[in-house]
Design an enzyme around this catalytic site. Structure first.
Site, short mmCIF file in Angstrom:
data_model
loop_
_atom_site.label_atom_id
_atom_site.label_comp_id
_atom_site.label_asym_id
_atom_site.label_seq_id
_atom_site.Cartn_x
_atom_site.Cartn_y
_atom_site.Cartn_z
N ILE A 1 -5.78 8.84 9.36
CA ILE A 1 -6.62 7.71 9.78
C ILE A 1 -8.08 8.15 9.71
O ILE A 1 -8.58 8.84 10.59
CB ILE A 1 -6.32 7.32 11.24
CG1 ILE A 1 -4.82 7.27 11.49
CG2 ILE A 1 -7.06 6.04 11.62
CD1 ILE A 1 -4.16 5.97 11.29
N TYR B 1 0.85 -1.21 0.00
CA TYR B 1 0.00 0.00 0.00
C TYR B 1 0.88 1.25 0.00
O TYR B 1 0.66 2.18 -0.79
CB TYR B 1 -0.91 -0.02 1.23
CG TYR B 1 -1.85 1.16 1.34
CD1 TYR B 1 -2.97 1.26 0.52
CD2 TYR B 1 -1.64 2.17 2.28
CE1 TYR B 1 -3.85 2.34 0.62
CE2 TYR B 1 -2.50 3.25 2.38
CZ TYR B 1 -3.60 3.33 1.55
OH TYR B 1 -4.46 4.41 1.66
N1 LIG Z 1 -9.45 5.53 5.17
C1 LIG Z 1 -8.25 6.05 5.38
O1 LIG Z 1 -7.79 6.14 6.54
C2 LIG Z 1 -7.39 6.55 4.24
C3 LIG Z 1 -6.19 7.18 4.56
C4 LIG Z 1 -5.38 7.66 3.53
C5 LIG Z 1 -5.77 7.51 2.21
N2 LIG Z 1 -6.95 6.89 1.93
C6 LIG Z 1 -7.29 6.74 0.50
O2 LIG Z 1 -8.53 7.37 0.24
C7 LIG Z 1 -9.21 6.70 -0.81
C8 LIG Z 1 -10.62 6.33 -0.37
O3 LIG Z 1 -10.53 5.49 0.77
P1 LIG Z 1 -11.78 5.13 1.72
O4 LIG Z 1 -11.25 5.11 3.11
O5 LIG Z 1 -12.95 5.99 1.40
O6 LIG Z 1 -12.03 3.62 1.27
P2 LIG Z 1 -13.38 2.77 1.18
O7 LIG Z 1 -12.94 1.36 1.11
O8 LIG Z 1 -14.34 3.18 2.26
O9 LIG Z 1 -14.00 3.23 -0.22
C9 LIG Z 1 -13.33 2.98 -1.43
C10 LIG Z 1 -14.29 3.11 -2.59
O10 LIG Z 1 -13.53 2.82 -3.78
C11 LIG Z 1 -14.28 1.89 -4.55
N3 LIG Z 1 -13.37 1.06 -5.36
C12 LIG Z 1 -12.49 0.12 -4.93
N4 LIG Z 1 -11.90 -0.46 -5.98
C13 LIG Z 1 -12.41 0.12 -7.11
C14 LIG Z 1 -12.21 -0.06 -8.49
N5 LIG Z 1 -11.36 -0.98 -8.98
N6 LIG Z 1 -12.92 0.72 -9.36
C15 LIG Z 1 -13.80 1.65 -8.89
N7 LIG Z 1 -14.02 1.87 -7.58
C16 LIG Z 1 -13.35 1.10 -6.71
C17 LIG Z 1 -15.04 1.05 -3.54
O11 LIG Z 1 -16.15 0.37 -4.14
C18 LIG Z 1 -15.44 2.10 -2.53
O12 LIG Z 1 -16.65 2.73 -2.87
C19 LIG Z 1 -8.34 5.48 -1.17
O13 LIG Z 1 -7.53 5.79 -2.29
C20 LIG Z 1 -7.48 5.32 0.07
O14 LIG Z 1 -6.27 4.66 -0.21
C21 LIG Z 1 -7.78 6.41 2.91
#
Ligand SMILES: NC(=O)c1ccc[n+]([C@@H]2O[C@H](COP(=O)([O-])OP(=O)(O)OC[C@H]3O[C@@H](n4cnc5c(N)ncnc54)[C@H](O)[C@@H]3O)[C@@H](O)[C@H]2O)c1
Length: 261
Positions: free
Chosen positions: A189, A157
């Site tokens: 987070i 990741y």
């Molecule tokens: N949650 C955290 O703490 C955090 C921290 C830093 C960065 N991020 C980044 O933020 C972004 C969103 O994360 P989140 O926490 O909302 O995650 P989440 O898992 O709650 O939501 C992710 C969304 O992306 C969609 N998705 C996954 N694979 C896909 C694909 N191949 N095509 C289209 N859609 C797809 C899922 O269906 C979902 O709706 C991600 O890139 C994640 O890496 C999250």
């Protein structure tokens, strides 16, 4: 910030951070295309309804962001149905919780296709559409604190998010002459499905009770609370609007005080 007659597409907007970004951009005045996997249609339709309740237009476009043709088609549909194209938010992404010694070729292929290839395809599709429409635009992608520092058990990741940072810096320089800015947000987070997964997988590995890994990580945040999708969305709102017109190639930490660079 308010905008008029502008269109944004947000990937992974059926839930979590993407949903928060889509709602915020609608409040800012954007009409919004919600792109997500087909199986997320019900959730995405709810986001569409929430945006319509704000008084903006919204559509759901089924797209797997790891597939270049899906992103190109999603951008085309957004532009056609919403009447323009100004901002893409390459938000969709997945986490993988595995010690380095256990990572397989399939693991790497899948996380890089979803977290990294998607960003390149999103940049290409948006830049082509901006050119076709005869104006510049804004490209915004999801990085992470793991784009700035590698985290144990999140090696693949972290690698994928470091790649997003490199692509953002390179694309910003290449696309500046076309009036396109390219930036990324780096959350810490955030309380979404992704952290539920990370917490559950870490507890399998280190034996801590469910919720404990999340709690310990949140305790390290200077501002003393877990991050919300809206905390992230406010930074994306800045990148999507005119206030960031002179900002490009940046990866902005929005982590409540975890990393300092
Ligand atoms: N949650 C955290 O703490 C955090 C921290 C830093 C960065 N991020 C980044 O933020 C972004 C969103 O994360 P989140 O926490 O909302 O995650 P989440 O898992 O709650 O939501 C992710 C969304 O992306 C969609 N998705 C996954 N694979 C896909 C694909 N191949 N095509 C289209 N859609 C797809 C899922 O269906 C979902 O709706 C991600 O890139 C994640 O890496 C999250």
């Amino acid at each position: 910030m308010t905008v008029q007659n502008k269109v944004a597409l947000v990937t992974g907007a059926g839930q979590g951070i993407g949903r928060g970004i889509a709602l915020r951009l609608a409040q800012d005045g954007f009409d919004v295309a919600i792109a997500d996997l087909d199986f997320q249609k019900d959730k995405a339709d709810s986001v569409v309804a929430e945006i319509e309740a704000i008084g903006r237009k919204a559509i759901f476009v089924a797209a797997d962001v790891s597939q270049r043709k899906d992103i190109v088609a999603a951008v085309d549909t957004a532009a056609k149905e919403l009447g323009g194209f100004d901002v893409i938010v390459n938000n969709a992404g997945i986490a993988q919780v595995k010690p380095i010694l256990d990572i397989t070729e399939d693991d790497l292929n899948s996380i890089f296709r979803i977290n990294v290839h998607s960003v390149v395809w999103g940049i290409q599709a948006a830049a082509a559409k901006f050119e076709e429409l005869g104006h510049g635009g804004k490209i915004i992608s999801a990085a992470s604190i793991a784009a700035i520092q590698g985290f144990p058990i999140l090696g693949a990741y972290s690698a994928s998010k470091f790649a997003v940072r490199g692509i953002t810096q390179a694309a910003a320089q290449e696309l500046a002459p076309k009036g396109i800015t390219v930036n990324a947000y780096a959350p810490g987070i955030v309380g979404t499905g992704m952290w539920e997964l990370i917490d559950a997988e870490l507890s399998k590995i280190n034996g801590k009770p469910l919720g404990q890994n999340l709690k310990e990580n949140v305790e390290g945040i200077a501002l003393g609370r877990i991050e919300t999708p809206d905390d992230v969305a406010r930074v994306v709102s800045f990148f999507a609007g005119h206030d960031s017109d002179y900002v490009t190639g940046q990866v902005l930490l929005v982590d409540g005080g975890m990393l300092y660079n």
